[in-house]
Design a protein around this motif. Structure first.
Motif, short mmCIF file in Angstrom:
data_model
loop_
_atom_site.label_atom_id
_atom_site.label_comp_id
_atom_site.label_asym_id
_atom_site.label_seq_id
_atom_site.Cartn_x
_atom_site.Cartn_y
_atom_site.Cartn_z
N ILE A 152 -12.24 -17.36 29.05
CA ILE A 152 -12.68 -18.61 29.67
C ILE A 152 -11.61 -19.68 29.43
N ALA A 153 -11.12 -19.78 28.21
CA ALA A 153 -10.10 -20.78 27.89
C ALA A 153 -8.84 -20.56 28.72
N ARG A 154 -8.43 -19.30 28.90
CA ARG A 154 -7.23 -19.01 29.71
C ARG A 154 -7.45 -19.39 31.16
N GLU A 155 -8.62 -19.10 31.70
CA GLU A 155 -8.91 -19.47 33.10
C GLU A 155 -8.95 -20.98 33.26
N GLU A 156 -9.62 -21.67 32.35
CA GLU A 156 -9.70 -23.13 32.43
C GLU A 156 -8.32 -23.77 32.31
N ALA A 157 -7.43 -23.15 31.53
CA ALA A 157 -6.09 -23.71 31.32
C ALA A 157 -5.27 -23.73 32.61
N LYS A 158 -5.61 -22.90 33.57
CA LYS A 158 -4.88 -22.87 34.84
C LYS A 158 -4.91 -24.24 35.52
N ALA A 159 -5.96 -24.99 35.32
CA ALA A 159 -6.08 -26.31 35.96
C ALA A 159 -5.20 -27.35 35.28
N PHE A 160 -4.66 -27.01 34.12
CA PHE A 160 -3.88 -27.97 33.34
C PHE A 160 -2.39 -27.63 33.34
N ARG A 161 -1.95 -26.85 34.32
CA ARG A 161 -0.54 -26.47 34.41
C ARG A 161 0.33 -27.61 34.93
N SER A 162 -0.29 -28.66 35.42
CA SER A 162 0.46 -29.84 35.88
C SER A 162 -0.40 -31.07 35.63
N PRO A 163 0.23 -32.24 35.56
CA PRO A 163 -0.56 -33.45 35.29
C PRO A 163 -1.44 -33.88 36.45
N VAL A 164 -1.13 -33.41 37.65
CA VAL A 164 -1.93 -33.75 38.83
C VAL A 164 -2.18 -32.47 39.62
N VAL A 165 -3.42 -32.30 40.03
CA VAL A 165 -3.76 -31.22 40.96
C VAL A 165 -4.51 -31.87 42.12
N ILE A 166 -4.08 -31.54 43.31
CA ILE A 166 -4.73 -32.09 44.50
C ILE A 166 -5.37 -30.93 45.26
N ALA A 167 -6.68 -31.02 45.45
CA ALA A 167 -7.36 -30.05 46.30
C ALA A 167 -7.29 -30.59 47.73
N ALA A 168 -6.62 -29.83 48.59
CA ALA A 168 -6.55 -30.19 50.00
C ALA A 168 -7.66 -29.44 50.70
N ILE A 169 -8.46 -30.17 51.44
CA ILE A 169 -9.67 -29.61 52.03
C ILE A 169 -9.64 -29.76 53.53
N SER A 170 -9.91 -28.66 54.21
CA SER A 170 -10.11 -28.71 55.65
C SER A 170 -11.54 -29.19 55.86
N ALA A 171 -11.66 -30.27 56.61
CA ALA A 171 -12.97 -30.89 56.85
C ALA A 171 -13.20 -30.99 58.35
N PRO A 172 -13.51 -29.85 58.99
CA PRO A 172 -13.70 -29.88 60.45
C PRO A 172 -14.75 -30.90 60.85
N THR A 173 -14.47 -31.58 61.94
CA THR A 173 -15.34 -32.68 62.36
C THR A 173 -16.49 -32.25 63.26
N GLY A 174 -16.32 -31.11 63.92
CA GLY A 174 -17.33 -30.69 64.88
C GLY A 174 -17.31 -31.52 66.15
N ALA A 175 -16.26 -32.31 66.31
CA ALA A 175 -16.14 -33.14 67.52
C ALA A 175 -16.05 -32.25 68.75
N PRO A 176 -16.51 -32.76 69.89
CA PRO A 176 -16.43 -31.98 71.12
C PRO A 176 -15.00 -31.52 71.38
N ARG A 177 -14.85 -30.36 71.90
CA ARG A 177 -13.60 -29.72 72.30
C ARG A 177 -12.74 -29.25 71.13
N THR A 178 -13.15 -29.50 69.88
CA THR A 178 -12.33 -29.03 68.77
C THR A 178 -12.56 -27.54 68.56
#
Length: 190
Positions: free
Chosen positions: A83-109
């Protein structure tokens, strides 16, 4: 920095210093991200920036996902170590950005085009990080798409993580990149 130079010079930087990155720099790279092309101007993306203990959300998700494959009778000390090794993956850099696809459902998309726009936003973000002297690496893999990762970021509907971008000041010199010439990948129809 010339754009062609930036494109050819950018590398994935997987090893960064454990130094804070100014919020203003992170805001600049996200601002570059939102200028990515997108059909019908839907802007189908969002970002979750994790610093300090905020990275623990990602670390817990990594651990919860990995634990699904562990034997139920695993000794407690081994489980705690993993568990500690897996959790440490998030601390490999001072900043982690989760980029998220957020489809809008707008017409024609079209869902695939909404995702592609989010991917283009990540590329803009990476190029901007490089131009500002930051190192970054775009990580995905099965955990990024797992329902527990979606839950960790409270994603809804067709929202999904399209990248976990680790950002910091470079602590490595990347090897030179090699690419096949574009002419080898191009067909011309006349």
């Amino acid at each position: 920095m010339d754009i062609l130079e930036a494109i050819k010079g950018r590398r994935s930087i997987g090893k960064v210093k454990d130094e804070p990155v100014a919020r203003e720099l992170i805001e600049q790279i996200i601002e570059a991200a939102v200028w990515a092309p997108n059909h019908f101007h839907t802007e189908p993306w969002k970002f979750v920036v994790m610093t300090g203990e905020g990275r623990r959300t990602l670390g817990r998700a990594y651990a919860d996902i990995a634990a699904e494959g562990w034997a139920e009778d695993m000794p407690a000390d081994e489980r705690a170590d993993r568990i500690a090794r897996e959790e440490a993956k998030a601390f490999r850099s001072p900043v982690v950005i989760a980029a998220i696809s957020a489809p809008t459902g707008a017409p024609r998309t079209i869902l695939a085009e909404e995702r592609a726009a989010a991917h283009a936003a990540v590329q803009n973000l990476l190029l901007a990080a490089h131009a500002l002297g930051l190192g970054a690496v775009w990580r995905t893999g099965e955990p990024a798409y797992h329902p527990k990762m979606q839950a960790a970021f409270r994603l809804e509907g067709q929202e999904e993580v399209v990248g976990l971008i680790y950002v910091g000041y470079p602590d490595m010199t990347p090897p030179p990149a090699k690419r096949s010439p574009g002419t080898e990948k191009t067909a011309w129809l006349a």
